[in-house]
Structures are given as C-alpha cells and as structure tokens.
Scaffold this active site. Structure first.
Site, mmCIF file in Angstrom:
data_model
loop_
_atom_site.group_PDB
_atom_site.id
_atom_site.type_symbol
_atom_site.label_atom_id
_atom_site.label_comp_id
_atom_site.label_asym_id
_atom_site.label_seq_id
_atom_site.Cartn_x
_atom_site.Cartn_y
_atom_site.Cartn_z
ATOM 1 N N GLY A 1 -30.818 10.887 12.942
ATOM 2 C CA GLY A 1 -31.264 9.499 12.969
ATOM 3 C C GLY A 1 -31.142 8.922 14.365
ATOM 4 N NE ARG B 1 -32.285 4.800 12.468
ATOM 5 C CZ ARG B 1 -32.485 5.886 11.761
ATOM 6 N NH1 ARG B 1 -31.522 6.365 10.992
ATOM 7 N NH2 ARG B 1 -33.644 6.517 11.816
ATOM 8 C CG MET C 1 -27.837 1.729 7.900
ATOM 9 S SD MET C 1 -28.659 2.424 9.362
ATOM 10 C CE MET C 1 -30.270 2.832 8.651
ATOM 11 C CB THR D 1 -23.622 9.397 15.121
ATOM 12 O OG1 THR D 1 -23.590 8.871 13.792
ATOM 13 C CG2 THR D 1 -22.194 9.616 15.586
ATOM 14 C CB VAL D 2 -25.524 4.136 13.855
ATOM 15 C CG1 VAL D 2 -26.634 3.877 14.855
ATOM 16 C CG2 VAL D 2 -26.053 4.826 12.615
ATOM 17 C CG ASP D 3 -23.360 7.576 10.333
ATOM 18 O OD1 ASP D 3 -23.758 6.449 9.969
ATOM 19 O OD2 ASP D 3 -23.956 8.628 10.047
#
Lengths: 418, 418
Positions: free
Chosen positions: A13, A298, A190, A142-144
C-alpha cells in the site's frame, strides 16, 4: 571497481511520502554518478522486476524527480505481491537475480513494509550464493507503523497528522451543532492489526474534545462503550468516536462485519463507523454523523507532517549512502534522540532482525479504560506529526503533483510467467 | 443618533469559513465603536435570541476574534431551527424583537442559508410594524452554494477545494495500486439537492484521472453507468467515482437507501458510496475502496481556499458597513467581475429577492453523458478554489483553532418556551 546500476521498487500500500523516499534514493544516486550507473525502477513494484518491466529513471528530469518529494502515491506503481518462501518458489528469487544480472544491477533498494524486508533479505542471501552478489537495502515504509527497531515508519506520521487534524475539525463542527442536531461523530480509520492510527485521533482530547477511541488491541464491550458514550454526551453535549477498522468483538469478528447486508444479501457492505453510529442511535437515541476516511488518509499529501517527509527522504538518501559504504542486507532506521525537543538521526538494522518481526503498539500507550491514550503515547506521537510540508499549488488552486514519463527499458530476457 | 447594539447569529450547518464572516462582522463593528455598541451573539444561533441566551463578544480578546478567521465550525454555536411562518407563529418573531428591544439591539446580522434569509427578511418587516425598527442584514453562508443573486456562497469554495484535492490524491493512490489490487475508488460527497460539490470532484479529469461523477441532477441509470465504468477501467486500468449523497434512481429513491439493512433489519445504515462500490464489484468484479467524507469536507479549514476565506470575511465586513450606511433587509453578495484573472467585488441583493429562492446548478454545467462537467462549469469553479489560506499550527503539529470564552449576558425578560 566497476560501476553498477541500481534497482528501486515500491511495495504494498502506498503512502503520502513513499515518493519522498524514491526522491531521496534517485537524487542521491545521481549525485554519485561516478559510482552508480542508471537507477532502474520496477513498474508496479517487484512485478516489474520479475517480468523485466523496468523503468529508466534517467529519462525523468531533475525537476520531476524533485517533485516526487511532494507527490503522494507510488510514482512508479506498487503492487500487492508477496514472494513465496525460498523453498516454495525458488524460481521467483532466481528470476530476480537473473534480471539484475542482465541489467548489471548491483544495488537493490526495496521500499516497503515487513514482507518486502523479507524479500530483500532473501535476495541478498541468494544472490551471494548464485555468484552475482547484490547489495540489498530495505527502505522502510508503512502507514501501519509496525516495522521493528526503527522508532517509526515513514507514511505513518502523515496519516497520524491527517487523522488528528481532521477529527479535531469535525469535532469542532459537531460541537457547534450539538444543541439541536448532531451529537455523535464517528470516524473510521485504518489499522487492521494495530491501533497506531486510531491513537492519533485520540490526541484531540488535549484540545478539549470529548473523544472515545476503539482500538484493535481492546476487545469491544458494547455495554461498557455505550455507557461511556452516554457519560460523555451528558457531560459535554456531544462526543467523538474514533474507530479502528480492526476493532473487533471478543470472538474476533470485526465490528465492520456486524451483519450488514445489502438487498442481495451480501455481507460486509459497510464499515465499522456506520455500525458504531447506528448502535449508539439505537441504544441512546443521539443523532449521528459518520465518516470513513479510507484512502483519503494515506494519500493526504496536502497535510503531510514535515517530520515524516524529511525522514522519508533521509531514509532513501541513507539507503544509497550506506550501499556505497558497502553495507548489505540492512534497513536504515529512524533513531529518536529526544522527544522534546524532537531530535532524530539515521541508524541501521540488519534485515535478519527486521524480516518477519511485527512491532505492536505497547499496551502502556492505551489508557486504563481502554478508550484513550497515555501521556507516554502522546510523547511518542506529537513529534511525528510536527511541522507542515505543503506541496506547491497551481493557479487553479490544485496541488502540483507530478506524473512521471515512466519510459521502459528494452528487455533482454525471455518472458516469465508469474 | 443614539448608539445601538448589534446581534449576530450563526444558522444551520456550519462551514470551514462561517467564523471568518463572524470575524468580519465583529472586527468591523469594533472599528466603528462610535456608532455600534456591543455585538451580542446568539448562543447556538437564533435559539440564543429566542431564549435570551446572549453572548457578550466584547469579552473576547482582539486576538481570539482574529483567530476566528482561521477556525472552522460555528464559534458561537449554530442550530437547525427554522422559524415558522409569520402566520403560524407570530410569537417567535415578536419575541425576537422583544429581546432586541430589551438589549437595545438595532442591527441584526444573520449568517446562514436560505431559511435564515427568510427569517431576516421577516424580522426587518415586523420590527418596523412593531415600532422598534431593526436593520436586518443577511450574511450568506452555505456549502450547498444555493443562494440566489450572489455568484457563490462562502463555505462552498473550501469544500470544493477539499474534495477536488482529496479525490485527486486518492486517485493517484489507486493508479499506483491498480495493476494488482484496487481498481475502483468511490468517494461520497455532500449535496442532497444539487451537484455543486460533486462537480468539484469532477475537476480532476483535468489532471489526468479517469473519473465518473454521479449528480443528483441526473437520474441514475445502472446499466449505462456500469458500462461507463468498465470502459474507463479497460482504457486506464482504474476509475474514480464521485457520488453525490443526493444521487437517486428514476423513482426518486436515493442510492444510499438501496436496501441496506443491519442485523436488526434497520435501513439506511450505509451511504451511497458502498452501494456504488458493491454494485461495480458484483457486475464487473473490480476490487474497490470507498470513502465517505461527511463532516470532514465541510470542516476542513486546513485546506480552505483563499478566495473563500477572503470572501467570507469581506461579506461579514460589508454587512456592518452597509448597516452603517443605513441599509436594511439586504444581503451582501459576491459579484464576479471576471474569471480569468479572477476578480470579484461586493454587491448587494434585497432580501425580498433572496428569501425562499433556491439556485440550482445550471444544466449546461453537466457534460452530455451526464458523468462530467463542462468547460463553463470549470471556468466557474476554479476561481473559487484558488489560493491556500492555511491556519497556523502549534509546536505539537496541530492547528491553532480558537475556542471562545462565550460569556453570557444577564437576562432581562421572562423565560420563553420554544
């Protein structure tokens, strides 16, 4: 020492700042034209390498490469494609190395999350064994925010800023209307496995907003939650709820799966936000509004954090510099020197310690009642959303985001079936 | 001539710039302290006047009033409360005038949409008859952009900019991922009766994005729409869809009402976006993402258009200046002098011509196929999203939005039952 070409690919992503890392890689490689030849990019990520669909980045102007720093999304295309294990599909790894060999590629810069760190690690190991050693450097993204060792992951800070600011704005709106109209605002964010992004929404408590946050780390307790909502509304007249897409019931079922069906009987039509909003309406009768930010969060380069943009660029730059120092099988990291004032530097981690390790949000970042964040969490988060790094805008009032030429490189090998 | 006090109230759904109009009214009144006494504000809109719940704006510092210019939402509170017709509920209008009389209020500045223009008009007429003439000036505000005579309405330009930029960003994201993952992005925008906001999303066609827009003005034709989506995806690899919440079937049923039910059988859980996304998935099999921007769009002061902020302020300022010129029962308007370069000035419209007139989007703003906008529409829209008027941010990375003291004014009258 003969001059080798480099390969760069974006994985998984995309984010508001992955292109800033691409910019860091390519600009730094251009500065070292005596040591690095052409930087090839994979069209649509690693698939571009497997299918020998390479992009010649030297066809892009310096201005366009510089513009990547303020353009969201993956400028070269990304993909969701996880290479299987070496045992299960050795041919994919061997193919990568054949392509690298055919195009004289000695540097592999892979820009992604946990899966791509693992791929990077294996390429480094296998290329050595196959007698065509490639220096493989992983550029974190990573946005995570779930990569280990690095203090934080590029992409996350900008999502966090967007969610904190947007939730504050919408909460001000609800506060204005609550006397006669909407009393509940629910925003879905998210984070299927970790509550990092939801935690950013919880920051607005510091700005006077009554807010309850639903984390994936905390099993959903409907009765307790509804009581907490009612208390907030009775005290403040309104309440904001930040719900992670990963919020789930004790049996593991996501709230978003809570029996929502369309007229054809298909499940999972809606998100968690409408489920939570309707649950409150049914139990407490409060009028609600809800939003699902999805890709808006994002991709929101218009509100990226300056910390995030600078780190994304610096990590791309460091990847190339470390490769030129002879480093291999590593990931440059963000090292936090101090939170207040915020100081950071670039470190590095061996890929053997990065691959297949997921960093969770510490439980002491979540407040005792499970609906907020602790001071420790705030101290961690604020530096990451610090500063504004606005893109330029054109005369129409639209941001100047670049679309690259993406000129292909002639193929030298036979076709490869994915 | 004796010095009179003024009354200001915010009405209906708030916007990113209604406080900029409040700032214009109060700062201008403060400059004319020899002619205008205290500016009182209604707590939660006109309800504050009816219940004699007035806020003394002179208790707010100059700095806080100035900060209203960059703070979204309604700083004094707003409400959804439409006064009935004079015939049906004359006592409400009489009460307003009694409150104005009790607090020596000679100027009534009402900041809202069509309903508030009507209220403003009636107060002006009735106060004259009751022997306590109040100069009633309407300050336009509505994200719906549906007030007549004025070229555009404050609040709309900022929503339009937010939707155009956010949809562009999310579309870049999808373009990056489309080779192996998401091919469809659906964003739902406000506008139950008119497609003004949806039209702003359609602007991204100029930035290379394949986009289809679903307007409330065009009856939804599922077969034609799905064919159009398929054509776009086959040509570009992906497609963005902007759907207005007001998009409806030929029988008038909103897409959002399309049979969505939760596990308790309650309807209308979801929005139009998930309905459209699932419809595409079912018919064409494309992977999708969807977002519902909801309040995020109208509260997004972080991305307000400079045109919009300047006009919102100028209309508040003009309201006071025109009142001091002796004008009554009017609304200051935005007059477009030219689109390119964009030039505008302040005009005025009699409230008799504003009240109860709704301006629709011209049908020649929608392209022949019904899924896009014409050049004429673009020429109208771009000036309204022109320029960026960023708020200041604090050291944490959060915007400096002001929360006012909202000090009450002692009551002089008996209680009034709403």
């Amino acid at each position: 020492m003969s001059k080798k070409n480099a390969f760069y690919a974006q994985s998984g992503g995309v984010t508001a700042v992955i292109n800033a890392s691409a910019c860091g890689v390519i600009e730094t490689a251009r500065k070292h034209g005596d040591e690095i030849g052409t930087v090839y990019a994979g069209r649509n990520g690693i698939i571009g390498a497997l299918t020998e669909d390479l992009i010649d980045t030297s066809a892009e102007s310096d201005a366009d490469i510089a513009a990547l720093k303020s353009t969201p999304s993956g400028g070269f295309g990304s993909c969701r494609f996880k290479l299987k294990s070496l045992e299960d599909n050795r041919r994919e790894y061997e193919r990568l190395i054949e392509v690298f060999k055919a195009h004289d590629i000695g540097y592999f810069f892979y820009n992604g999350g946990g899966d791509s760190a693992d791929t990077c690690y294996k390429v480094s190991q296998l290329s050595e064994k196959m007698g065509f050693p490639v220096q493989a450097i992983h550029v974190p993204k990573t946005v995570d925010n779930d990569l280990p060792i690095t203090d934080n992951c590029p992409g996350f800070g900008s999502v966090a800023k967007y969610i904190a600011v947007s939730t504050l704005e919408a909460s001000f709106d609800v506060r204005s209307m609550a006397a006669t109209s909407t009393k509940i605002f629910v925003i879905e964010v998210m984070g299927r496995h970790a509550g990092w992004i939801a935690a950013a929404g919880a920051l607005i408590e510091d700005y006077g907003i009554p807010v309850l946050t639903l984390f994936p780390e905390v099993e959903f307790d409907q009765e307790k939650f509804l009581a907490a909502v009612d208390t907030k509304v009775k005290e403040h007249g309104y309440c904001t709820i930040v719900v992670s897409e990963g919020c789930h019931w004790p049996d593991g079922t996501f709230l978003a799966e809570q029996g929502t069906r369309d007229s054809f009987g298909h499940a999972q039509l809606g998100g968690a936000a409408p489920v939570v909003a309707n649950m409150i309406k049914d139990a407490l009768g409060y009028k609600f509004h809800w939003a699902v930010a999805d890709y808006l969060q994002r991709a929101a380069r218009h509100l990226s954090s300056e910390s995030d943009v600078e780190q994304a660029y610096a990590l791309g730059q460091a990847a190339v510099e470390k490769a030129l120092e002879g480093k291999n099988s590593i990931m440059p990291t963000v090292v936090r020197e101090s939170s207040n004032p915020y100081k950071w530097s670039i470190g590095e981690a061996p890929l053997s310690e990065v691959a297949n390790v997921e960093k969770m949000m510490p439980m002491d970042f979540i407040s005792d009642d499970g609906y907020g964040i602790t001071d420790k969490c705030k101290e961690y988060l604020y530096p990451l959303i610090k500063g504004e790094a606005y893109p330029e805008y054109d005369d129409n009032g639209m941001p100047k985001y670049v679309t690259l030429k993406l000129q292909g490189v002639p193929k030298k090998l036979d076709k490869f079936e994915l």
